[in-house]
Design a protein around this motif. Sequence first.
Motif, PDB file in Angstrom:
ATOM      1  N   ASP A   1       0.819  -1.218   0.000  1.00 21.17           N
ATOM      2  CA  ASP A   1       0.000   0.000   0.000  1.00 21.17           C
ATOM      3  C   ASP A   1       0.851   1.266   0.000  1.00 21.17           C
ATOM      4  N   ARG A   2       1.943   1.250   0.764  1.00 23.69           N
ATOM      5  CA  ARG A   2       2.835   2.424   0.805  1.00 23.69           C
ATOM      6  C   ARG A   2       3.457   2.667  -0.557  1.00 23.69           C
ATOM      7  N   LEU A   3       3.969   1.618  -1.190  1.00 22.33           N
ATOM      8  CA  LEU A   3       4.620   1.782  -2.483  1.00 22.33           C
ATOM      9  C   LEU A   3       3.608   2.131  -3.573  1.00 22.33           C
ATOM     10  N   ARG A   4       2.426   1.512  -3.540  1.00 25.37           N
ATOM     11  CA  ARG A   4       1.367   1.844  -4.500  1.00 25.37           C
ATOM     12  C   ARG A   4       0.999   3.318  -4.395  1.00 25.37           C
ATOM     13  N   ALA A   5       0.808   3.817  -3.172  1.00 25.08           N
ATOM     14  CA  ALA A   5       0.437   5.220  -2.966  1.00 25.08           C
ATOM     15  C   ALA A   5       1.515   6.164  -3.492  1.00 25.08           C
ATOM     16  N   PHE A   6       2.790   5.807  -3.321  1.00 23.36           N
ATOM     17  CA  PHE A   6       3.895   6.627  -3.817  1.00 23.36           C
ATOM     18  C   PHE A   6       3.823   6.766  -5.336  1.00 23.36           C
ATOM     19  N   TYR A   7       3.695   5.658  -6.062  1.00 30.78           N
ATOM     20  CA  TYR A   7       3.664   5.711  -7.525  1.00 30.78           C
ATOM     21  C   TYR A   7       2.380   6.350  -8.053  1.00 30.78           C
ATOM     22  N   GLU A   8       1.298   6.227  -7.326  1.00 32.68           N
ATOM     23  CA  GLU A   8       0.063   6.917  -7.705  1.00 32.68           C
ATOM     24  C   GLU A   8       0.221   8.428  -7.533  1.00 32.68           C
ATOM     25  N   ALA A   9       0.712   8.852  -6.366  1.00 33.62           N
ATOM     26  CA  ALA A   9       0.783  10.274  -6.030  1.00 33.62           C
ATOM     27  C   ALA A   9       1.771  11.053  -6.889  1.00 33.62           C
ATOM     28  N   TYR A  10       2.930  10.474  -7.168  1.00 31.06           N
ATOM     29  CA  TYR A  10       3.978  11.231  -7.845  1.00 31.06           C
ATOM     30  C   TYR A  10       4.087  10.950  -9.338  1.00 31.06           C
ATOM     31  N   PHE A  11       3.587   9.808  -9.805  1.00 34.05           N
ATOM     32  CA  PHE A  11       3.773   9.443 -11.208  1.00 34.05           C
ATOM     33  C   PHE A  11       2.470   9.118 -11.925  1.00 34.05           C
ATOM     34  N   GLY A  12       1.336   9.332 -11.267  1.00 29.54           N
ATOM     35  CA  GLY A  12       0.039   9.165 -11.911  1.00 29.54           C
ATOM     36  C   GLY A  12      -0.309   7.734 -12.275  1.00 29.54           C
ATOM     37  N   ALA A  13       0.302   6.760 -11.616  1.00 27.30           N
ATOM     38  CA  ALA A  13       0.014   5.355 -11.910  1.00 27.30           C
ATOM     39  C   ALA A  13      -1.380   4.988 -11.408  1.00 27.30           C
ATOM     40  N   THR A  14      -2.046   4.118 -12.146  1.00 30.88           N
ATOM     41  CA  THR A  14      -3.379   3.632 -11.780  1.00 30.88           C
ATOM     42  C   THR A  14      -3.268   2.149 -11.432  1.00 30.88           C
ATOM     43  N   PRO A  15      -3.679   1.746 -10.217  1.00 30.14           N
ATOM     44  CA  PRO A  15      -3.554   0.341  -9.826  1.00 30.14           C
ATOM     45  C   PRO A  15      -4.758  -0.492 -10.250  1.00 30.14           C
ATOM     46  N   ASN A  16      -4.510  -1.782 -10.411  1.00 26.56           N
ATOM     47  CA  ASN A  16      -5.626  -2.707 -10.543  1.00 26.56           C
ATOM     48  C   ASN A  16      -6.043  -3.111  -9.130  1.00 26.56           C
ATOM     49  N   ASP A  17      -7.003  -4.023  -9.001  1.00 28.25           N
ATOM     50  CA  ASP A  17      -7.365  -4.545  -7.691  1.00 28.25           C
ATOM     51  C   ASP A  17      -6.231  -5.417  -7.172  1.00 28.25           C
ATOM     52  N   ARG A  18      -6.039  -5.418  -5.863  1.00 33.20           N
ATOM     53  CA  ARG A  18      -4.993  -6.236  -5.256  1.00 33.20           C
ATOM     54  C   ARG A  18      -5.265  -7.715  -5.540  1.00 33.20           C
ATOM     55  N   TYR A  19      -4.207  -8.400  -5.975  1.00 33.28           N
ATOM     56  CA  TYR A  19      -4.289  -9.848  -6.189  1.00 33.28           C
ATOM     57  C   TYR A  19      -3.755 -10.544  -4.942  1.00 33.28           C
ATOM     58  N   ARG A  20      -4.466 -11.555  -4.467  1.00 34.14           N
ATOM     59  CA  ARG A  20      -4.011 -12.383  -3.349  1.00 34.14           C
ATOM     60  C   ARG A  20      -4.041 -13.842  -3.793  1.00 34.14           C
ATOM     61  N   SER A  21      -2.908 -14.510  -3.671  1.00 29.06           N
ATOM     62  CA  SER A  21      -2.829 -15.917  -4.046  1.00 29.06           C
ATOM     63  C   SER A  21      -3.554 -16.773  -3.017  1.00 29.06           C
ATOM     64  N   ASN A  22      -4.239 -17.789  -3.497  1.00 31.29           N
ATOM     65  CA  ASN A  22      -4.892 -18.752  -2.613  1.00 31.29           C
ATOM     66  C   ASN A  22      -3.944 -19.859  -2.171  1.00 31.29           C
ATOM     67  N   ARG A  23      -2.780 -19.975  -2.820  1.00 29.95           N
ATOM     68  CA  ARG A  23      -1.859 -21.071  -2.550  1.00 29.95           C
ATOM     69  C   ARG A  23      -0.664 -20.702  -1.691  1.00 29.95           C
ATOM     70  N   ARG A  24      -0.276 -19.442  -1.669  1.00 35.25           N
ATOM     71  CA  ARG A  24       0.912 -19.028  -0.911  1.00 35.25           C
ATOM     72  C   ARG A  24       0.721 -17.606  -0.418  1.00 35.25           C
ATOM     73  N   PRO A  25       1.553 -17.145   0.530  1.00 38.01           N
ATOM     74  CA  PRO A  25       1.378 -15.789   1.077  1.00 38.01           C
ATOM     75  C   PRO A  25       1.956 -14.718   0.146  1.00 38.01           C
ATOM     76  N   PHE A  26       1.336 -14.559  -1.022  1.00 39.25           N
ATOM     77  CA  PHE A  26       1.784 -13.632  -2.055  1.00 39.25           C
ATOM     78  C   PHE A  26       0.635 -12.707  -2.422  1.00 39.25           C
ATOM     79  N   GLU A  27       0.942 -11.395  -2.604  1.00 41.58           N
ATOM     80  CA  GLU A  27      -0.040 -10.424  -3.093  1.00 41.58           C
ATOM     81  C   GLU A  27       0.677  -9.458  -4.028  1.00 41.58           C
ATOM     82  N   SER A  28      -0.091  -8.833  -4.915  1.00 41.24           N
ATOM     83  CA  SER A  28       0.520  -7.874  -5.837  1.00 41.24           C
ATOM     84  C   SER A  28      -0.510  -6.889  -6.377  1.00 41.24           C
TER      85      SER A  28
END
Length: 126
Positions: free
Chosen positions: A14-41
């Motif tokens: 969330d911290r890194l997403r907010a940084f790239y949104e605020a300063y570089f105008g990046a638009t995020p997709n919905d957060r992905y959470r894996s059902n098999r391992r502790p991974f999100e993106s």
Amino acid sequence: MHIEHLALWTRDLDRLRAFYEAYFGATPNDRYRSNRRPFESYFLTFATGARLELMRLEGLDEERSEHALGYAHLALATGSREAVDALIARLRADGHRILSEPRTTGDGYYEGVVADPDGNEIEITI
């Protein structure tokens, strides 16, 4: 052929997403959470269509050195010298670490360099 996306590991999506949104105008997709391992993106999309994937995995090793094999920096273009100067000034005012003041480099780029909240280098160019 073209580069589809670049990916960065982080401990705080969330911290890194907010940084790239605020300063570089990046638009995020919905957060992905894996059902098999502790991974999100998140995939962040920039105005040109370029994408940056921010990834988090429990137990991620934090060791990094100033210079190592692999990723060196991400370069993001602003469109003008004035925009480079203004963005570097805004980042500085907001407390982000400026690694290199705006200047013309030996290979002809006008750029300033900032560290994102995880310390990844971002070249801000014309």
